[in-house]
Design a protein around this motif. Structure first.
Motif, short mmCIF file in Angstrom:
data_model
loop_
_atom_site.label_atom_id
_atom_site.label_comp_id
_atom_site.label_asym_id
_atom_site.label_seq_id
_atom_site.Cartn_x
_atom_site.Cartn_y
_atom_site.Cartn_z
N CYS A 1 0.84 -1.21 0.00
CA CYS A 1 0.00 0.00 0.00
C CYS A 1 0.87 1.25 0.00
CB CYS A 1 -0.92 0.01 1.22
SG CYS A 1 -2.25 -1.21 1.17
N ILE A 2 1.96 1.19 0.76
CA ILE A 2 2.87 2.34 0.81
C ILE A 2 3.50 2.56 -0.56
CG2 ILE A 2 5.04 3.20 1.78
CD1 ILE A 2 4.29 1.77 4.38
N ILE A 3 3.91 1.47 -1.21
CA ILE A 3 4.49 1.58 -2.55
C ILE A 3 3.47 2.16 -3.53
CG2 ILE A 3 5.39 0.25 -4.50
CD1 ILE A 3 6.58 -1.70 -2.40
N GLN A 4 2.23 1.68 -3.41
CA GLN A 4 1.16 2.15 -4.30
C GLN A 4 0.90 3.64 -4.11
OE1 GLN A 4 -0.08 0.19 -6.53
NE2 GLN A 4 -1.66 1.52 -7.40
N ARG A 5 1.09 4.11 -2.90
CA ARG A 5 0.86 5.53 -2.61
C ARG A 5 1.71 6.42 -3.51
NH1 ARG A 5 4.35 9.39 0.94
NH2 ARG A 5 3.67 11.23 -0.19
N PHE A 6 2.95 6.00 -3.78
CA PHE A 6 3.84 6.82 -4.58
C PHE A 6 3.46 6.83 -6.06
CE2 PHE A 6 6.47 5.83 -0.87
CZ PHE A 6 6.89 7.11 -0.53
N GLY A 7 2.59 5.91 -6.45
CA GLY A 7 2.17 5.87 -7.85
C GLY A 7 0.92 6.68 -8.13
N SER A 8 0.36 7.28 -7.08
CA SER A 8 -0.89 8.03 -7.27
C SER A 8 -0.63 9.53 -7.20
CB SER A 8 -1.90 7.64 -6.19
OG SER A 8 -3.05 8.46 -6.28
N PRO A 9 -1.12 10.29 -8.19
CA PRO A 9 -0.93 11.75 -8.16
C PRO A 9 -1.95 12.46 -7.27
CG PRO A 9 -2.10 11.13 -10.15
CD PRO A 9 -1.79 9.85 -9.43
N GLN A 10 -3.01 11.76 -6.90
CA GLN A 10 -4.08 12.39 -6.13
C GLN A 10 -3.84 12.25 -4.63
OE1 GLN A 10 -6.46 14.23 -7.28
NE2 GLN A 10 -6.05 13.88 -9.45
N ILE A 11 -3.94 13.37 -3.92
CA ILE A 11 -3.70 13.38 -2.47
C ILE A 11 -4.65 12.44 -1.75
CG2 ILE A 11 -3.81 14.80 -0.39
CD1 ILE A 11 -1.36 15.28 -2.05
N GLN A 12 -5.93 12.46 -2.14
CA GLN A 12 -6.91 11.62 -1.46
C GLN A 12 -6.57 10.14 -1.62
OE1 GLN A 12 -9.34 12.72 0.61
NE2 GLN A 12 -9.51 10.55 1.10
N ASN A 13 -6.12 9.75 -2.80
CA ASN A 13 -5.73 8.35 -3.03
C ASN A 13 -4.51 7.98 -2.19
OD1 ASN A 13 -7.80 8.19 -4.85
ND2 ASN A 13 -6.51 8.38 -6.66
N GLN A 14 -3.56 8.90 -2.10
CA GLN A 14 -2.37 8.65 -1.29
C GLN A 14 -2.75 8.45 0.17
OE1 GLN A 14 0.83 11.46 -1.86
NE2 GLN A 14 0.39 11.68 -4.03
N LYS A 15 -3.65 9.31 0.66
CA LYS A 15 -4.09 9.20 2.05
C LYS A 15 -4.81 7.88 2.30
CE LYS A 15 -6.01 12.99 3.67
NZ LYS A 15 -6.82 14.24 3.68
N THR A 16 -5.59 7.45 1.31
CA THR A 16 -6.31 6.18 1.45
C THR A 16 -5.33 5.01 1.56
OG1 THR A 16 -8.21 7.01 0.21
CG2 THR A 16 -7.96 4.62 0.34
N GLU A 17 -4.31 5.02 0.70
CA GLU A 17 -3.31 3.95 0.73
C GLU A 17 -2.57 3.94 2.07
OE1 GLU A 17 -3.05 1.62 -1.33
OE2 GLU A 17 -4.04 2.36 -3.13
N LEU A 18 -2.19 5.11 2.54
CA LEU A 18 -1.47 5.19 3.81
C LEU A 18 -2.36 4.78 4.98
CD1 LEU A 18 0.53 8.51 3.29
CD2 LEU A 18 1.44 6.18 3.31
N SER A 19 -3.63 5.14 4.90
CA SER A 19 -4.57 4.75 5.95
C SER A 19 -4.73 3.23 6.00
CB SER A 19 -5.93 5.42 5.70
OG SER A 19 -6.87 5.02 6.67
#
Length: 320
Positions: free
Chosen positions: A156-174
């Motif tokens: 999920c953390i790795i996937q976070r870096f592939g998303s340009p959208q802040i909301q998607n990054q927050k979802t992955e980190l959550s």
């Protein structure tokens, strides 16, 4: 602008005029051609007042498309939000809307929605399908082997870096944080939570401070960037994230040197005992070729009570 805000309050909350269509027309007629009117704030005020018709009628009036879409999603109008994103041709915005919709729908419903969108670019279609499969894979893995939770958290953390959208990054980190907590890895979970807080604050600060680019920076780099022109925000961020004084001082002396603010650097050095000593002050001055400035920090009349006595000989040697 103050008069306009008063007019907005009157138009929205006037007990005499309760027809929402009329309220919207009054606002558009009187304010649409006036510069500096924050229509998104008018819409938010109308939303708070539960005047939904007013909200919808004002959406097309001087409101950026991303704000229009956020309001529509709050109203639950997924189809209209998606259509506006598709119309503007911004693939990142389309993906953002689709991911927001996906969070509220079952995989089957979302798949059916994708099939109906004829104008959806193939790359986005494939990306959405990949996201669905990834989530399904994670769910299946956890069911079959609970021990895989930590590996999934890292993915999920790795996937976070592939998303340009802040909301998607927050979802992955959550999602990652939740999984780390489930396997009792509280230390990593805390780091992930801090990262989620940081990207949220970076997003807020970018909106608040004109021409600031903070996304993707570490906490130290973010504070360094803020120190260049917004020291108050830098200090606030230091407090929020409990940055150690030593690290903060290191960053600050480097920023002051970059700005050639030598007097400010000297004043900063006169604060209560430096947690990093005074040799770093000398080093940063010498780095920028400021020998005379460097000599300030071995002047015992100024710093005798603060200098690290063990380092004094070395400090003197550096400025000879």
């Amino acid at each position: 602008e103050g008069e306009n805000r008063i007019l907005v309050q009157w138009a929205i909350n006037n007990p005499i005029n309760t027809n929402e269509e009329t309220i919207a027309e009054i606002i558009k007629k009187r304010l649409s051609n006036v510069s500096g009117i924050p229509f998104i704030e008018i819409i938010r005020e109308a939303f708070i007042a539960k005047k939904i018709i007013v909200v919808r009628r004002l959406l097309d009036t001087k409101v950026p498309v991303n704000d229009q879409i956020d309001i529509l999603l709050i109203l639950g109008d997924k189809n209209e939000a998606l259509q506006r994103a598709l119309t503007c041709g911004n693939n990142d915005l389309v993906l953002y809307v689709l991911m927001r919709i996906k969070a509220d729908e079952s995989p089957t419903e979302f798949m059916m929605r994708l099939e109906k969108i004829r104008s959806l670019p193939l790359s986005l279609h494939l990306q959405c399908l990949e996201e669905i499969e990834r989530k399904k894979l994670h769910t299946d893995l956890i069911k079959k082997s609970p021990n895989e939770k930590e590996k999934i958290a890292y993915s999920c953390i790795i996937q976070r870096f592939g998303s340009p959208q802040i909301q998607n990054q927050k979802t992955e980190l959550s999602n990652a944080s939740k999984l780390f907590k489930e396997v009792k890895n509280d230390f990593i979970a805390h780091l992930v939570d801090d990262e989620q807080r940081l990207i949220t604050r970076q997003d807020e600060l970018e909106k608040k401070i004109l021409n600031s680019l903070l996304k993707g920076l570490s906490l130290c780099a973010t504070i360094e960037q803020l120190m260049m022109n917004n020291e108050r925000e830098a200090e606030q961020l230091k407090k929020e994230f409990n940055m150690p004084d030593k690290r903060y001082w290191w960053i600050k002396i480097q920023v002051l040197a970059k700005k050639s603010a030598w007097s400010s650097l000297a004043d900063f050095g006169k604060k209560p005992s430096s947690p990093i000593g005074y040799e770093p002050f000398i080093d940063i001055c010498l780095k920028y070729g400021k020998l005379e400035e460097a000599k300030r920090y071995v002047d015992k009349s100024l710093y005798s009570s603060k200098l690290d006595e063990d380092r004094v000989p070395y400090m003197y040697a550096k400025v000879q």
